[in-house]
Design a protein around this motif. Structure first.
Motif, short mmCIF file in Angstrom:
data_model
loop_
_atom_site.label_atom_id
_atom_site.label_comp_id
_atom_site.label_asym_id
_atom_site.label_seq_id
_atom_site.Cartn_x
_atom_site.Cartn_y
_atom_site.Cartn_z
N GLN A 19 17.76 -9.82 -1.92
CA GLN A 19 18.01 -9.65 -0.50
C GLN A 19 18.25 -8.19 -0.20
OE1 GLN A 19 16.83 -12.38 0.88
NE2 GLN A 19 18.46 -12.33 2.37
N GLY A 20 17.47 -7.66 0.67
CA GLY A 20 17.68 -6.29 1.10
C GLY A 20 18.65 -6.25 2.27
N ILE A 21 19.24 -5.12 2.46
CA ILE A 21 20.14 -4.94 3.59
C ILE A 21 19.35 -4.21 4.67
CG2 ILE A 21 22.28 -3.90 4.39
CD1 ILE A 21 23.21 -3.97 1.43
N VAL A 22 19.06 -4.91 5.74
CA VAL A 22 18.30 -4.34 6.84
C VAL A 22 19.27 -3.97 7.95
CG1 VAL A 22 16.47 -4.73 8.53
CG2 VAL A 22 16.30 -5.74 6.26
N PRO A 23 19.28 -2.70 8.34
CA PRO A 23 20.19 -2.31 9.43
C PRO A 23 19.90 -3.12 10.68
CG PRO A 23 19.18 -0.38 8.41
CD PRO A 23 18.50 -1.58 7.85
N PRO A 24 20.95 -3.53 11.39
CA PRO A 24 20.76 -4.38 12.57
C PRO A 24 20.01 -3.70 13.71
CG PRO A 24 23.04 -3.69 12.39
CD PRO A 24 22.34 -3.23 11.15
N PHE A 43 11.52 -2.39 -10.17
CA PHE A 43 11.03 -2.74 -8.84
C PHE A 43 9.57 -3.20 -8.91
CE2 PHE A 43 8.91 -1.80 -4.86
CZ PHE A 43 9.78 -2.31 -3.91
N TYR A 44 8.72 -2.39 -9.54
CA TYR A 44 7.29 -2.69 -9.56
C TYR A 44 6.91 -3.78 -10.55
CZ TYR A 44 6.49 1.12 -6.34
OH TYR A 44 6.50 1.91 -5.23
N GLU A 45 7.68 -3.96 -11.61
CA GLU A 45 7.37 -5.03 -12.56
C GLU A 45 8.01 -6.35 -12.15
OE1 GLU A 45 8.64 -3.68 -16.40
OE2 GLU A 45 6.99 -2.24 -16.59
N GLY A 46 9.06 -6.27 -11.36
CA GLY A 46 9.80 -7.47 -10.98
C GLY A 46 9.38 -7.99 -9.62
N GLY A 47 10.36 -8.38 -8.84
CA GLY A 47 10.10 -9.01 -7.54
C GLY A 47 9.93 -8.04 -6.40
N LYS A 48 9.71 -6.78 -6.70
CA LYS A 48 9.52 -5.74 -5.68
C LYS A 48 10.72 -5.67 -4.73
CE LYS A 48 4.82 -5.15 -6.43
NZ LYS A 48 3.61 -4.63 -6.07
N ARG A 49 11.89 -5.74 -5.34
CA ARG A 49 13.15 -5.60 -4.62
C ARG A 49 14.10 -4.79 -5.49
NH1 ARG A 49 11.29 -8.40 -1.04
NH2 ARG A 49 11.72 -10.28 0.02
N ASN A 88 0.83 -1.21 0.00
CA ASN A 88 0.00 0.00 0.00
C ASN A 88 0.87 1.25 0.00
OD1 ASN A 88 0.83 -0.85 2.54
ND2 ASN A 88 -0.78 0.27 3.58
N ILE A 89 0.51 2.18 -0.85
CA ILE A 89 1.25 3.43 -0.98
C ILE A 89 0.38 4.55 -0.40
CG2 ILE A 89 2.31 5.05 -2.59
CD1 ILE A 89 2.58 2.70 -4.56
N PRO A 90 0.80 5.12 0.74
CA PRO A 90 0.01 6.22 1.31
C PRO A 90 0.09 7.44 0.41
CG PRO A 90 2.04 5.92 2.54
CD PRO A 90 1.99 4.83 1.52
N GLN A 91 -1.05 7.94 -0.02
CA GLN A 91 -1.08 9.09 -0.92
C GLN A 91 -1.30 10.40 -0.18
OE1 GLN A 91 -0.52 8.93 -4.23
NE2 GLN A 91 -0.17 6.75 -4.09
N GLU A 96 6.01 -2.21 4.33
CA GLU A 96 7.43 -2.22 3.99
C GLU A 96 7.75 -0.94 3.23
OE1 GLU A 96 8.95 -5.50 1.69
OE2 GLU A 96 7.58 -6.89 2.67
N ILE A 97 8.97 -0.49 3.42
CA ILE A 97 9.48 0.63 2.63
C ILE A 97 10.87 0.22 2.18
CG2 ILE A 97 10.10 3.06 2.59
CD1 ILE A 97 8.21 3.48 4.96
#
Length: 173
Positions: A87-92, A75-81, A21-24, A37-38
């Motif tokens: 694999q995203g890098i999530v800060p610890p 991003f939007y046409e593919g795997g949304k990554r 969902n994209i908040p408008q 997710e962002i």
């Protein structure tokens, strides 16, 4: 040449995407329609790699926008990554508990602060005059100087020039 200023060491290009969902508007946020997710893609460009002429800088910016559009399209046409590996890098330091604490603290602050300010305005004439003076000050400086950030930059340049003058004077003596 077009000067970027001597107080920059890099330009950061940040692309933001929301896979669900994209908040408008604020209405979505008030209804609790927060993004689950962002995703961020951050690219750092050292200032030495950025063109200095106006024409080259315009081309450079246009190329960054084209890259950004292509990145978002994939991003939007593919795997949304953003990454090819998926694999995203999530800060610890990020955790669900921390996010919940920040949300609760923000909600508490933005509930208490406006109520406190309204109470101050109602109970103390000093606060009323202070707020009125600050509003007048900010409006006037915006109209005359174009904003506080321009006044800060002018002060920065003035004091830097004074420092160079002082350093030159010491070398002569």
């Amino acid at each position: 040449t077009f000067l970027l200023g001597d107080n920059l060491d890099a330009i950061h290009d940040i692309t933001v995407a929301y896979p669900q969902n994209i908040p408008q508007t604020e209405k979505h946020l008030l209804k609790g329609d927060f993004p689950k997710e962002i995703h961020f893609h951050v690219q750092r460009y050292p200032i030495e790699t950025v063109p200095t002429s106006k024409e080259e800088l315009e081309l450079w910016c246009r190329k960054r926008w084209e890259e950004k559009e292509e990145r978002l399209r994939r991003f939007y046409e593919g795997g949304k990554r953003f990454s090819a590996a998926g694999q995203g890098i999530v800060p610890p330091c990020k955790s669900e508990l921390r996010v919940l604490v920040v949300k609760c603290a923000s909600l508490l602050y933005w509930t208490v602060f406006p109520l406190g300010m309204l109470t101050l305005l109602y109970l103390y004439s000093f606060a009323l005059w202070y707020f009125a003076a600050m509003i007048v000050f900010f409006v006037v400086q915006q109209k005359i100087f174009g904003g506080l950030e321009l006044i800060e930059l002018a002060c920065h340049w003035y004091f830097k020039k004074q420092q160079k003058f002082h350093d030159t004077k010491e070398k002569i003596n």
